[in-house]
Design a protein around this motif. Structure first.
Motif, short mmCIF file in Angstrom:
data_model
loop_
_atom_site.label_atom_id
_atom_site.label_comp_id
_atom_site.label_asym_id
_atom_site.label_seq_id
_atom_site.Cartn_x
_atom_site.Cartn_y
_atom_site.Cartn_z
N LEU A 246 5.96 12.29 3.17
CA LEU A 246 4.96 12.86 2.27
C LEU A 246 5.66 13.48 1.07
CD1 LEU A 246 2.43 14.61 4.70
CD2 LEU A 246 2.27 12.33 3.67
N ALA A 247 5.10 13.30 -0.10
CA ALA A 247 5.67 13.87 -1.32
C ALA A 247 5.25 15.32 -1.51
CB ALA A 247 5.26 13.05 -2.53
N ARG A 248 4.21 15.72 -0.82
CA ARG A 248 3.74 17.10 -0.87
C ARG A 248 3.13 17.44 0.48
NH1 ARG A 248 0.12 14.21 -4.62
NH2 ARG A 248 -2.00 14.29 -3.84
N PRO A 249 2.90 18.72 0.76
CA PRO A 249 2.36 19.10 2.07
C PRO A 249 1.00 18.45 2.33
CG PRO A 249 3.15 21.03 0.87
CD PRO A 249 3.19 19.88 -0.09
N HIS B 115 0.82 -1.21 0.00
CA HIS B 115 0.00 0.00 0.00
C HIS B 115 0.86 1.27 0.00
CE1 HIS B 115 -2.81 -3.14 1.19
NE2 HIS B 115 -3.64 -2.44 0.45
N LEU B 116 1.97 1.23 0.71
CA LEU B 116 2.87 2.39 0.69
C LEU B 116 3.43 2.60 -0.73
CD1 LEU B 116 4.80 1.84 4.04
CD2 LEU B 116 2.91 3.42 3.60
N ASN B 117 3.69 1.52 -1.43
CA ASN B 117 4.17 1.65 -2.82
C ASN B 117 3.09 2.25 -3.71
OD1 ASN B 117 6.75 0.71 -2.31
ND2 ASN B 117 6.20 -1.41 -2.67
N MET B 118 1.83 1.88 -3.48
CA MET B 118 0.73 2.49 -4.25
C MET B 118 0.68 4.00 -4.01
SD MET B 118 -2.36 -0.18 -3.61
CE MET B 118 -2.39 -1.81 -4.30
N LEU B 119 0.89 4.39 -2.75
CA LEU B 119 0.89 5.82 -2.42
C LEU B 119 2.10 6.53 -3.05
CD1 LEU B 119 -0.20 5.69 1.33
CD2 LEU B 119 -1.60 6.30 -0.65
N SER B 120 3.20 5.83 -3.18
CA SER B 120 4.38 6.41 -3.82
C SER B 120 4.15 6.58 -5.31
CB SER B 120 5.61 5.52 -3.58
OG SER B 120 5.93 5.50 -2.21
N HIS C 249 -2.22 19.57 0.88
CA HIS C 249 -2.44 19.32 -0.54
C HIS C 249 -2.76 17.85 -0.82
CE1 HIS C 249 -1.02 23.31 -1.96
NE2 HIS C 249 -0.40 23.27 -0.80
N ILE C 250 -3.07 17.11 0.23
CA ILE C 250 -3.44 15.70 0.09
C ILE C 250 -4.84 15.53 0.67
CG2 ILE C 250 -2.91 13.32 0.79
CD1 ILE C 250 0.04 14.26 1.11
N THR C 251 -5.72 14.95 -0.12
CA THR C 251 -7.09 14.70 0.34
C THR C 251 -7.29 13.21 0.58
OG1 THR C 251 -8.07 14.36 -1.84
CG2 THR C 251 -7.93 16.66 -1.04
N LEU C 252 -8.37 12.90 1.30
CA LEU C 252 -8.70 11.50 1.47
C LEU C 252 -9.03 10.85 0.13
CD1 LEU C 252 -10.78 11.27 4.77
CD2 LEU C 252 -8.33 11.00 4.40
N LEU C 253 -9.60 11.62 -0.79
CA LEU C 253 -9.88 11.07 -2.11
C LEU C 253 -8.58 10.66 -2.80
CD1 LEU C 253 -11.94 10.33 -4.28
CD2 LEU C 253 -11.70 12.65 -5.18
N ASP C 254 -7.54 11.46 -2.69
CA ASP C 254 -6.24 11.11 -3.28
C ASP C 254 -5.78 9.74 -2.77
OD1 ASP C 254 -6.04 13.65 -4.53
OD2 ASP C 254 -4.97 14.50 -2.81
N ILE C 255 -5.91 9.52 -1.48
CA ILE C 255 -5.44 8.28 -0.87
C ILE C 255 -6.33 7.11 -1.27
CG2 ILE C 255 -5.03 7.10 1.33
CD1 ILE C 255 -4.28 9.92 2.47
N VAL C 256 -7.65 7.31 -1.22
CA VAL C 256 -8.57 6.23 -1.58
C VAL C 256 -8.35 5.81 -3.04
CG1 VAL C 256 -11.01 5.66 -1.97
CG2 VAL C 256 -10.31 6.77 0.17
N LEU C 257 -8.22 6.77 -3.93
CA LEU C 257 -8.02 6.44 -5.34
C LEU C 257 -6.68 5.74 -5.58
CD1 LEU C 257 -9.50 9.58 -7.15
CD2 LEU C 257 -10.60 7.36 -6.71
N ALA C 258 -5.67 6.13 -4.81
CA ALA C 258 -4.35 5.48 -4.95
C ALA C 258 -4.43 4.01 -4.56
CB ALA C 258 -3.32 6.21 -4.10
N VAL C 259 -5.20 3.70 -3.53
CA VAL C 259 -5.28 2.33 -3.03
C VAL C 259 -6.34 1.51 -3.76
CG1 VAL C 259 -5.75 0.93 -0.97
CG2 VAL C 259 -4.38 3.01 -0.77
#
Length: 172
Positions: A67-70, A45-50, A73-83
């Motif tokens: 974190l790659a950005r502040p 999962h960490l690789n998916m986020l990377s 500038h990261i939303t829960l949608l960003d994380i859900v879509l990444a995973v």
């Protein structure tokens, strides 16, 4: 709607990484330990986020994740879509066209009402996740959580973060 357990782990790890100092990192194994997860499961999962550029993976003995950005500038949608991926949770298979009472395709010119309702719900769900910033979640935790939980989380981050050498002190 049911999200995979990896979403919870990914959000918690991103929130933990929001607390590291500067360019410091935390090893994936330490985050797996913090949440009682298998390191191999969490690393997937960490690789998916990377890959999604939410996290940055730093190689080497002092490496880990940050974190790659502040966080603002990261939303829960960003994380859900990444995973979970970008596909909608509901995918209409047009099963209304199947079965013994099957009609000609011309009988189905109107879009499926069930599909339309589900896509509307998906849009609302994604909009709510897009409004939820990682920085706000971390801030709420720091303000509202039991002080023992905050202290334990901060102590864990302080104990496991790995400071990175600044570019001015690195040797070529």
């Amino acid at each position: 709607m049911k999200l995979g357990e990896g979403v919870e782990a990914a959000i918690h790890c991103a929130a933990m990484l929001a607390g590291v100092d500067g360019d410091a990192t935390i090893p994936g194994a330490a985050m797996a330990e913090a949440f009682g997860l298998s390191p191999s499961y969490l690393l997937k999962h960490l690789n998916m986020l990377s890959v999604a550029r939410i996290l940055e993976s730093v190689p080497g003995p002092a490496g880990g994740y940050r974190l790659a950005r502040p966080a603002e500038h990261i939303t829960l949608l960003d994380i859900v879509l990444a995973v979970e991926g970008r596909e909608p949770a509901f995918r209409c298979g047009e099963i209304r066209r199947n079965g013994p009472a099957r009609l000609d395709v011309s009988a189905y010119v109107k879009p499926c009402g069930i599909n339309a309702a589900m896509l509307k719900a998906e849009k609302a769900y994604r909009a709510a996740l897009a409004e939820a910033k990682l920085s706000d979640i971390v801030s709420e935790f720091m303000t509202d959580a039991d002080p023992r939980s905050v202290a334990a989380g901060c102590a864990f981050v302080a104990r496991h973060q790995r400071p990175q050498k600044s570019s001015s002190t690195k040797q070529a």
